[in-house]
Enzyme design. Structure first.
Site, mmCIF file in Angstrom:
data_model
loop_
_atom_site.group_PDB
_atom_site.id
_atom_site.type_symbol
_atom_site.label_atom_id
_atom_site.label_comp_id
_atom_site.label_asym_id
_atom_site.label_seq_id
_atom_site.Cartn_x
_atom_site.Cartn_y
_atom_site.Cartn_z
ATOM 1 N N ASN A 9 41.198 43.901 43.530
ATOM 2 C CA ASN A 9 42.503 44.224 42.944
ATOM 3 C C ASN A 9 42.243 44.953 41.630
ATOM 4 O O ASN A 9 41.848 44.332 40.648
ATOM 5 C CB ASN A 9 43.287 42.917 42.699
ATOM 6 C CG ASN A 9 44.577 43.154 41.951
ATOM 7 O OD1 ASN A 9 45.030 44.293 41.817
ATOM 8 N ND2 ASN A 9 45.177 42.079 41.456
ATOM 9 N N TRP A 10 42.467 46.265 41.655
ATOM 10 C CA TRP A 10 42.187 47.056 40.444
ATOM 11 C C TRP A 10 43.291 46.932 39.405
ATOM 12 O O TRP A 10 43.148 47.401 38.299
ATOM 13 C CB TRP A 10 41.991 48.527 40.829
ATOM 14 C CG TRP A 10 40.596 48.844 41.284
ATOM 15 C CD1 TRP A 10 39.696 47.979 41.838
ATOM 16 C CD2 TRP A 10 39.929 50.117 41.214
ATOM 17 N NE1 TRP A 10 38.525 48.624 42.115
ATOM 18 C CE2 TRP A 10 38.641 49.935 41.748
ATOM 19 C CE3 TRP A 10 40.304 51.379 40.775
ATOM 20 C CZ2 TRP A 10 37.713 50.979 41.845
ATOM 21 C CZ3 TRP A 10 39.398 52.429 40.866
ATOM 22 C CH2 TRP A 10 38.108 52.224 41.391
ATOM 23 N N LYS A 11 44.405 46.317 39.777
ATOM 24 C CA LYS A 11 45.542 46.186 38.845
ATOM 25 C C LYS A 11 45.888 47.563 38.263
ATOM 26 O O LYS A 11 45.759 48.563 38.950
ATOM 27 C CB LYS A 11 45.229 45.168 37.757
ATOM 28 C CG LYS A 11 44.663 43.867 38.307
ATOM 29 C CD LYS A 11 44.609 42.793 37.280
ATOM 30 C CE LYS A 11 43.903 41.585 37.861
ATOM 31 N NZ LYS A 11 44.105 40.395 37.087
ATOM 32 N N HIS A 93 51.616 38.511 43.518
ATOM 33 C CA HIS A 93 50.577 38.242 42.503
ATOM 34 C C HIS A 93 51.246 37.616 41.280
ATOM 35 O O HIS A 93 52.360 37.982 40.914
ATOM 36 C CB HIS A 93 49.867 39.546 42.127
ATOM 37 C CG HIS A 93 48.627 39.317 41.322
ATOM 38 N ND1 HIS A 93 48.663 38.981 39.983
ATOM 39 C CD2 HIS A 93 47.314 39.347 41.664
ATOM 40 C CE1 HIS A 93 47.424 38.821 39.547
ATOM 41 N NE2 HIS A 93 46.585 39.032 40.558
ATOM 42 N N GLY A 170 41.264 36.277 35.104
ATOM 43 C CA GLY A 170 40.831 37.056 33.950
ATOM 44 C C GLY A 170 40.369 36.217 32.773
ATOM 45 O O GLY A 170 40.200 36.738 31.670
ATOM 46 N N GLY A 231 39.520 40.532 40.804
ATOM 47 C CA GLY A 231 40.115 41.485 39.871
ATOM 48 C C GLY A 231 39.044 42.253 39.116
ATOM 49 O O GLY A 231 38.471 43.217 39.631
ATOM 50 N N GLY A 232 38.748 41.800 37.902
ATOM 51 C CA GLY A 232 37.834 42.528 37.013
ATOM 52 C C GLY A 232 36.522 42.939 37.657
ATOM 53 O O GLY A 232 36.049 44.066 37.467
HETATM 54 C C1 PEP Z 1 43.345 38.850 40.253
HETATM 55 O O1 PEP Z 1 44.048 39.298 39.377
HETATM 56 O O2 PEP Z 1 43.722 38.916 41.422
HETATM 57 C C2 PEP Z 1 42.063 38.255 39.867
HETATM 58 C C3 PEP Z 1 41.541 37.397 40.668
HETATM 59 O O3 PEP Z 1 41.533 38.653 38.662
HETATM 60 P P1 PEP Z 1 40.086 38.251 38.056
HETATM 61 O O4 PEP Z 1 39.098 38.292 39.182
HETATM 62 O O5 PEP Z 1 39.817 39.298 37.024
HETATM 63 O O6 PEP Z 1 40.219 36.884 37.491
#
Ligand code: PEP
Length: 250
Positions: A9-11, A93, A170, A231-232
């Site tokens: 998930n690049w957001k 989300h 995050g 995510g990150g």
């Molecule tokens: C997300 O936002 O879906 C997520 C899991 O973020 P992160 O891996 O950065 O915690």
């Protein structure tokens, strides 16, 4: 058995220049043995889908509108995402639930729209820290699943569910492996009660929240964890690749 899935998930991150990470990922995983999906900002979907036409990597989106078309300035319909080359869409989300005040009923109508457009929904559920601390985690997850699937007597189109504790996203914090297992077992049982064990077993249950190369293998060893929503660590091929490899070896 559910298929294993590593979803990124690049957001609201990434420009066209960053698609070099997508092509690097494709080069590193020509025959990954697990499903890989990258849910990109809408601006990158079409170009990424074109570049990955001969790759097993799936391109996805991060949200869709519940209507098929119409006067909704700034929004994007599921069918438009599909037309751009997306095959997956993240729904519910926690960042959308919080930033845009999305409630379960709206997420349910988005899920219906996604299915109509042929997109695979990745439904996100998860508790806040206050809910975790007051022992309301399973109740919260149950309400979110019931709300999104209300009155459906069969499994929606290739449904994927991602358990993402809000406090783990995050932050570098993760639940214990026992806590992850408890929620995933609960989700599997809940789907089984709704749709029967065979259908329930076919739903990939992902864990999401600070998944990194260093913790991925332990998380993938937990029962009923079929993959991750990342995510990150999905932004750079060098971080996402070892997570995918850990999943394929689990
Ligand atoms: C997300 O936002 O879906 C997520 C899991 O973020 P992160 O891996 O950065 O915690």
């Amino acid at each position: 058995m559910a298929r294993k899935l590593a979803a990124g998930n690049w957001k609201m991150n990434g420009n066209r220049a960053d698609l070099d990470q997508v092509t690097a990922l494709a080069a590193a995983h020509r025959d990954p043995g697990v499903d890989i999906s990258l849910c990109l900002p809408a601006t990158l979907i079409s170009e990424a889908a074109t570049q990955l036409a001969n790759s097993p990597i799936i391109i996805g989106a991060q949200d869709c509108h519940s209507a098929q078309s119409g006067a909704h300035t700034g929004d994007i319909a599921a069918q438009q995402l599909s037309d751009a080359g997306a095959r997956d869409v993240i729904l519910g989300h926690s960042e959308r639930r919080i930033d845009h005040d999305e409630k379960d009923a709206l997420i349910r109508s988005k899920l219906i729209a996604a299915c109509k457009a042929g997109l695979r929904p990745i439904l996100c559920v998860g508790e806040s820290l206050a809910e975790r601390d007051s022992n309301q985690t399973l109740e919260r997850i149950g309400t979110q699943i019931d709300g999104a699937l209300e009155s459906r007597d069969s499994l929606p189109c290739g449904l994927v569910i991602a358990y993402e504790p809000i406090w783990a996203i995050g932050t570098g914090r993760t639940p214990s492996l026992e806590q992850i297992g408890e929620v995933h077992d609960f989700m599997r049982d809940k789907l089984g009660a709704r749709y029967g064990d065979e259908d329930a077993d076919s739903v990939p249950l992902l864990y999401g929240g600070s998944v990194k190369p260093g913790n991925a293998a332990d998380i993938f060893a937990v029962s009923n964890v079929d993959g991750a929503l990342v995510g990150g660590a999905s932004l750079k091929e060098a971080d996402f690749s070892p997570i995918i490899t850990a999943l394929s070896m689990s």
